[in-house]
Design a protein around this motif. Structure first.
Motif, PDB file in Angstrom:
ATOM      1  N   LEU A  69       0.881  -1.320   0.166  1.00 45.71           N
ATOM      2  CA  LEU A  69       0.034   0.069   0.011  1.00 45.71           C
ATOM      3  C   LEU A  69       0.965   1.356  -0.140  1.00 45.71           C
ATOM      4  O   LEU A  69       0.745   2.028  -0.758  1.00 45.71           O
ATOM      5  N   VAL A  70       1.837   1.230   0.991  1.00 40.76           N
ATOM      6  CA  VAL A  70       2.588   2.568   1.156  1.00 40.76           C
ATOM      7  C   VAL A  70       3.420   2.582   0.018  1.00 40.76           C
ATOM      8  O   VAL A  70       3.606   3.709  -0.834  1.00 40.76           O
ATOM      9  N   GLY A  71       4.035   1.669  -0.618  1.00 43.38           N
ATOM     10  CA  GLY A  71       5.036   1.718  -1.756  1.00 43.38           C
ATOM     11  C   GLY A  71       4.349   2.113  -3.077  1.00 43.38           C
ATOM     12  O   GLY A  71       4.951   2.862  -3.849  1.00 43.38           O
ATOM     13  N   ILE A  72       3.155   1.588  -3.290  1.00 36.57           N
ATOM     14  CA  ILE A  72       2.254   1.970  -4.505  1.00 36.57           C
ATOM     15  C   ILE A  72       1.857   3.171  -4.379  1.00 36.57           C
ATOM     16  O   ILE A  72       1.969   4.056  -5.450  1.00 36.57           O
ATOM     17  N   LEU A  73       1.509   3.840  -3.126  1.00 39.42           N
ATOM     18  CA  LEU A  73       1.281   4.980  -3.040  1.00 39.42           C
ATOM     19  C   LEU A  73       2.331   6.173  -3.450  1.00 39.42           C
ATOM     20  O   LEU A  73       1.983   7.163  -4.123  1.00 39.42           O
ATOM     21  N   LEU A  74       3.481   5.754  -2.884  1.00 42.00           N
ATOM     22  CA  LEU A  74       4.593   6.492  -3.357  1.00 42.00           C
ATOM     23  C   LEU A  74       4.818   6.455  -4.885  1.00 42.00           C
ATOM     24  O   LEU A  74       5.223   7.522  -5.301  1.00 42.00           O
ATOM     25  N   ALA A  75       4.673   5.647  -5.335  1.00 39.62           N
ATOM     26  CA  ALA A  75       4.730   5.270  -6.703  1.00 39.62           C
ATOM     27  C   ALA A  75       4.212   6.187  -7.442  1.00 39.62           C
ATOM     28  O   ALA A  75       4.147   6.818  -8.527  1.00 39.62           O
ATOM     29  N   LEU A  76       2.560   6.167  -7.152  1.00 35.46           N
ATOM     30  CA  LEU A  76       1.633   6.878  -7.565  1.00 35.46           C
ATOM     31  C   LEU A  76       1.961   8.263  -7.705  1.00 35.46           C
ATOM     32  O   LEU A  76       1.853   9.058  -8.650  1.00 35.46           O
ATOM     33  N   ILE A 131       9.728  -0.943   1.885  1.00 38.96           N
ATOM     34  CA  ILE A 131       8.773  -0.001   0.876  1.00 38.96           C
ATOM     35  C   ILE A 131       9.426   0.988  -0.048  1.00 38.96           C
ATOM     36  O   ILE A 131       9.034   1.153  -1.041  1.00 38.96           O
ATOM     37  N   VAL A 132      10.599   1.291   0.329  1.00 39.32           N
ATOM     38  CA  VAL A 132      11.734   2.173  -0.805  1.00 39.32           C
ATOM     39  C   VAL A 132      11.822   1.293  -1.914  1.00 39.32           C
ATOM     40  O   VAL A 132      12.015   1.595  -3.133  1.00 39.32           O
ATOM     41  N   ALA A 133      12.054  -0.091  -1.671  1.00 32.36           N
ATOM     42  CA  ALA A 133      12.278  -1.001  -2.941  1.00 32.36           C
ATOM     43  C   ALA A 133      11.216  -1.076  -3.648  1.00 32.36           C
ATOM     44  O   ALA A 133      11.272  -1.150  -4.827  1.00 32.36           O
ATOM     45  N   ILE A 134       9.809  -1.322  -3.186  1.00 36.97           N
ATOM     46  CA  ILE A 134       8.759  -1.527  -3.674  1.00 36.97           C
ATOM     47  C   ILE A 134       8.506  -0.377  -4.821  1.00 36.97           C
ATOM     48  O   ILE A 134       8.097  -0.351  -5.829  1.00 36.97           O
ATOM     49  N   GLY A 135       8.290   0.912  -3.988  1.00 35.17           N
ATOM     50  CA  GLY A 135       8.193   1.991  -4.460  1.00 35.17           C
ATOM     51  C   GLY A 135       9.293   2.401  -5.995  1.00 35.17           C
ATOM     52  O   GLY A 135       8.740   2.837  -6.788  1.00 35.17           O
ATOM     53  N   SER A 136      10.310   2.290  -5.518  1.00 31.60           N
ATOM     54  CA  SER A 136      11.355   2.516  -6.494  1.00 31.60           C
ATOM     55  C   SER A 136      11.474   1.623  -7.828  1.00 31.60           C
ATOM     56  O   SER A 136      11.520   2.063  -8.902  1.00 31.60           O
ATOM     57  N   ALA A 137      10.994   0.441  -7.301  1.00 32.71           N
ATOM     58  CA  ALA A 137      10.859  -0.746  -8.584  1.00 32.71           C
ATOM     59  C   ALA A 137       9.794  -0.047  -9.533  1.00 32.71           C
ATOM     60  O   ALA A 137       9.816  -0.252 -10.807  1.00 32.71           O
ATOM     61  N   ASP A 138       8.618  -0.046  -8.679  1.00 35.88           N
ATOM     62  CA  ASP A 138       7.463   0.404  -9.503  1.00 35.88           C
ATOM     63  C   ASP A 138       7.679   1.625 -10.284  1.00 35.88           C
ATOM     64  O   ASP A 138       7.107   1.899 -11.512  1.00 35.88           O
ATOM     65  N   LEU A 139       8.467   2.678  -9.715  1.00 31.44           N
ATOM     66  CA  LEU A 139       8.698   3.900 -10.630  1.00 31.44           C
ATOM     67  C   LEU A 139       9.720   3.497 -11.851  1.00 31.44           C
ATOM     68  O   LEU A 139       9.212   4.155 -13.021  1.00 31.44           O
TER      69      LEU A 139
END
Length: 322
Positions: free
Chosen positions: A105-112, A198-206
């Motif tokens: 949830l948090v990772g994807i919100l950062l990505a969005l 969370i940083v890993a998930i967000g940056s990967a999605d970016l």
């Protein structure tokens, strides 16, 4: 398509409300998300996207409606392919099952949030420079070729520059401590593995946005539709992660299907640019209905073929085990 400011604000408020509902219902008490629970949430988010698309179709016309549904389907299908790297990241960081929903949830919100910046920049560039369509088309064609050649191997997770940088400037605690991002150890502030994953998930999605953002701009240049299609696709991605689970590994031909879709949209962008420069003939036109049809057909064929292959492989393995 003219989108007033109040509609932008109302849409963002509605999306935040959906996130708040998700947080209250699902995340108040950390638990392992069951397949049944995930299925209900996937249906809910897909229904929200369909209702939103129906509203676009009704109030703005069938062309924007088709653009939204085509963009949403494209973004969602690309997200399915990205689920595998999420699973690898989760396994690499040994994220407890009860905390995986919060991480996503948090990772994807950062990505969005970061994708929104990309969308704004892309929309501004497209409005000013026609040659950007050639650039986006080239990116998609290169990505498609790389996928077909297998250059995007995702068997192992290697921390990217941002994750390594965060690990370098902050000491990382050994264990998860609930949902806490920061803890104190021996009088010194540490980040927890929860923060790092969370940083890993967000940056990967970016990084995934490198192909998904140009892809949807190949379908529509309306920033409102680009943003909402991305938002609905990402919001439903978390529950899809728990629903599909090991099924992602069975979609062996999905990468090839996505490569075909990206190549098709890349060619569409190039053709669009040629039309803008009045070089392409009038008959060479790829409308939104053709785009939607190609995407649906390719995804259907690759999904069915993948499941049939998995069934055949399972049938072959059973006699050998005996």
């Amino acid at each position: 398509m003219t989108v007033p400011v109040w509609l932008w604000l109302a849409t963002v408020a509605g999306l935040l409300l959906l996130i708040a509902i998700d947080l209250v219902i699902v995340d108040t008490k950390p638990h392992e998300v069951t397949t049944r629970e995930a299925a209900k949430w996937v249906v809910f988010y897909v229904a929200c996207a369909v209702l939103f698309g129906a509203g676009v179709w009704f109030f703005a016309g069938h062309d924007p409606g088709v653009e939204f549904f085509t963009g949403y389907l494209t973004e969602y299908s690309l997200s399915v392919d990205n689920l595998f790297i999420f699973m690898v990241i989760m396994a690499s960081f040994k994220v407890p099952l009860i905390h995986q929903h919060r991480v996503l949830l948090v990772g994807i919100l950062l990505a969005l949030a970061m994708r929104s910046v990309f969308i704004a920049i892309g929309a501004a560039l497209i409005a000013q420079f026609v040659w950007v369509f050639f650039l986006f088309g080239a990116v998609l064609l290169w990505t498609a070729v790389s996928m077909l050649r297998g250059d995007d191997e995702k068997e192992e997770y290697h921390e990217n520059v941002l994750t390594r940088w965060v690990r370098k400037i902050y000491p990382v605690s050994d264990d998860f401590d609930g949902h806490k991002m920061f803890v104190k150890r021996e009088g010194r502030r540490h980040i927890t593995p929860m923060f790092l994953v969370i940083v890993a998930i967000g940056s990967a999605d970016l990084l995934f946005a490198v192909d998904s953002i140009p892809a949807i701009f190949g379908i529509t240049q309306e920033a409102f539709l680009v943003f909402t299609a991305n938002a609905f696709a990402l919001m439903g991605l978390r529950q899809l992660f728990f629903l599909l689970g090991g099924l992602v590994n069975k979609l062996v031909y999905l990468t090839y299907g996505l490569a075909v879709i990206l190549a098709f949209i890349g060619l569409k962008l190039v053709v669009h640019a040629l039309h803008e420069y009045h070089v392409a003939p009038d008959w060479l036109d790829i409308n939104n209905w053709i785009s939607l049809g190609v995407i649906v057909v390719v995804l259907t064929i690759t999904t069915v073929a993948s499941l049939l292959k998995s069934r055949r492989d399972a049938a072959v393995e059973q006699p050998s085990e005996r």
